[in-house]
Design an enzyme around this catalytic site. Structure first.
Site: not given
Length: 509
Positions: A428, A430, A435
């Protein structure tokens, strides 16, 4: 009696009345077709005008395509349907939100952090921060300590610890709150702090938390001294604004500490309950100057949508004047995204990060239902030789949405994007990391609802040491997951038709 109450809840009544309205619209559409030739052709003319208007409208292409198909498929009534539902804007809500954000923007610009942006050496990053500031008024902070959480239960422990230390106020804003051990522990502590004189305010989305937050339960919570606002209560009318939800997750304590990320208040988020295997989530704690932005995000939402007599009058009372001893080696940029403007801020931030990536981009997302612009950005980044990895769930929470997510795999795999599925359960999280320099942790899914329809929030990190923790977490999950292979195409009529329909109506899912 209990069964009767479960069946005839306010939510079920609302859904039933919405269904009746849709049936009535269908009957009305049928009547127009049969009424007379004149009425039929008037409807066709309206559809032609609407088609031309939608075609040139400054709006996301995916939404335009969906409505254009509706108008073409039902030429006698499609234009009328769009006028009723497609172009309807909650003018009063927009004006109130814009006015409130204008007040918040003044406070952000006055807090002395603007010169920090000029210290950024990277030209592309400087431009991205300027874009965020110009569109949302949120900007870069130093003097902010960050902590990354690779699992929800770890973040919840620290949330309780910080709430226990609260002396002045506690602000909470969540999409989902469910009854269970997590909510019980949090509620007991909030009630205790309210009894001690701490100001406790809670914003909860009505759709996401309708099962628990009934009117009767609201009265119980308020008796404990907790102020509660249900965001955008569901009403039995077909209104466009009902589709806009508060998907943010924010906890602010005394203006000193803020938490955000994917973690809602329900037992599966801390793995007390195993609905879909191990629940993988991510979160972030901020301590220092950047907390002010999350404080103002909450106040803005509260004052826009609560009753007038409950507004917060003295904003400065919630600001910590100094954060002695807190320093950071980089920059923290909290930001919020609103569906009440015509700017896809969250999507554009992600696309910009992809465009400036040189070595790698790793992404956590529970859903992958994205626009052509986003697909192209991922493809181009991979084709430039950047290591692009997307990690999605291995066990779905919504099977149809999971089917739609997987339908995007081929477009990306053929361009060189690597896709992994979290084999231990439901992912779930996000998050995005790039880099070893840039990362985003927040509430924003890679789907149309988060990117276009919901109120969302996140924190953009630049040259902060915690970014390496986010990178290591992504690599660890990818290594333990199942890498998706590019298999030969097998043409299956019904499968291809289903995916075509799903893609067409993806903005509504």
């Amino acid at each position: 009696m209990k069964i009767f109450r479960k069946i005839f809840t306010r939510m079920h009544l609302t859904l039933f009345l919405l269904f009746l309205q849709m049936v009535a619209l269908g009957v009305f559409a049928g009547w127009i077709v049969r009424a007379s030739v004149v009425v039929y052709y008037v409807g066709v003319v309206v559809s032609i005008l609407v088609f031309s208007f939608v075609l040139k409208k400054d709006e996301a292409a995916v939404y335009k395509i969906t409505w254009l198909v509706v108008v073409l498929a039902f030429p006698s009534v499609g234009g009328v349907l769009y006028l009723f539902f497609g172009n309807k804007r909650p003018v009063r809500r927009i004006s109130a939100h814009v006015k409130q954000h204008a007040l918040i923007a003044k406070l952000l610009d006055a807090d002395g952090n603007l010169p920090f942006i000029n210290q950024i050496q990277c030209g592309r990053m400087y431009s991205l921060m300027q874009y965020i500031r110009s569109l949302s008024s949120y900007h870069a902070y130093r003097n902010t300590e960050t902590k990354y959480y690779p699992m929800g239960e770890l973040m919840f422990e620290d949330m309780l610890a910080e709430i226990e230390k609260a002396e002045k106020f506690i602000f909470l804003e969540f999409f989902i709150i469910k009854s269970g051990k997590m909510w019980d522990a949090l509620l007991d502590l909030l009630a205790k702090k309210a009894a001690e004189g701490v100001e406790v305010r809670l914003i909860v989305d009505h759709l996401g938390s309708h099962k628990l937050f009934t009117r009767a339960y609201l009265r119980e919570i308020r008796k404990l001294g907790i102020r509660v606002m249900r965001f955008n209560p569901m009403v039995p009318f077909l209104l466009l604004f009902m589709n806009n939800r508060d998907h943010r997750k924010i906890l602010v304590v005394d203006g000193k500490v803020a938490f955000t990320g994917g973690i809602n208040i329900a037992d599966e988020y801390i793995n007390v309950q195993r609905r879909f295997g191990i629940w993988k989530d991510t979160g972030l704690r901020l301590r220092g100057d950047a907390v002010w932005s999350f404080t103002l995000m909450f106040i803005e939402m509260w004052d826009t949508f609560c009753k007038q007599d409950e507004h917060i009058s003295d904003y400065e009372a919630y600001k910590v004047k100094s954060h002695d001893g807190i320093a950071t080696d980089g920059f923290v940029i909290p930001y919020g995204d609103s569906p009440l403007d015509n700017e896809q801020l969250a999507e554009n931030v992600y696309v910009d990060i992809l465009s400036q990536a040189e070595h790698y981009v790793y992404i956590f997302t529970p859903y992958l239902i994205i626009s052509e612009k986003f697909v192209s950005a991922l493809q181009l980044t991979a084709k430039r030789g950047v290591d692009v990895r997307i990690i999605t769930p291995g066990i779905p929470d919504k099977k149809l949405v999971f089917r739609l997510t997987r339908s995007y795999y081929r477009y990306l795999l053929e361009a060189g994007v690597k896709i992994y599925e979290y084999s231990s359960g439901f992912l779930h999280a996000k998050s995005m990391v790039c880099d070893d320099e840039i990362a985003v942790v927040g509430t924003i899914n890679l789907d149309y609802r988060s990117l276009y329809l919901h109120f969302e929030c996140a924190a953009l990190l630049y040259n902060v040491s915690v970014i390496k923790d986010i990178r290591d977490d992504a690599l660890r999950v990818a290594e333990d997951g199942r890498q998706v292979a590019l298999t030969p195409v097998r043409w299956r009529l019904w499968n291809d038709l289903l995916e075509a329909v799903l893609h067409l109506f993806a903005p509504l899912m």
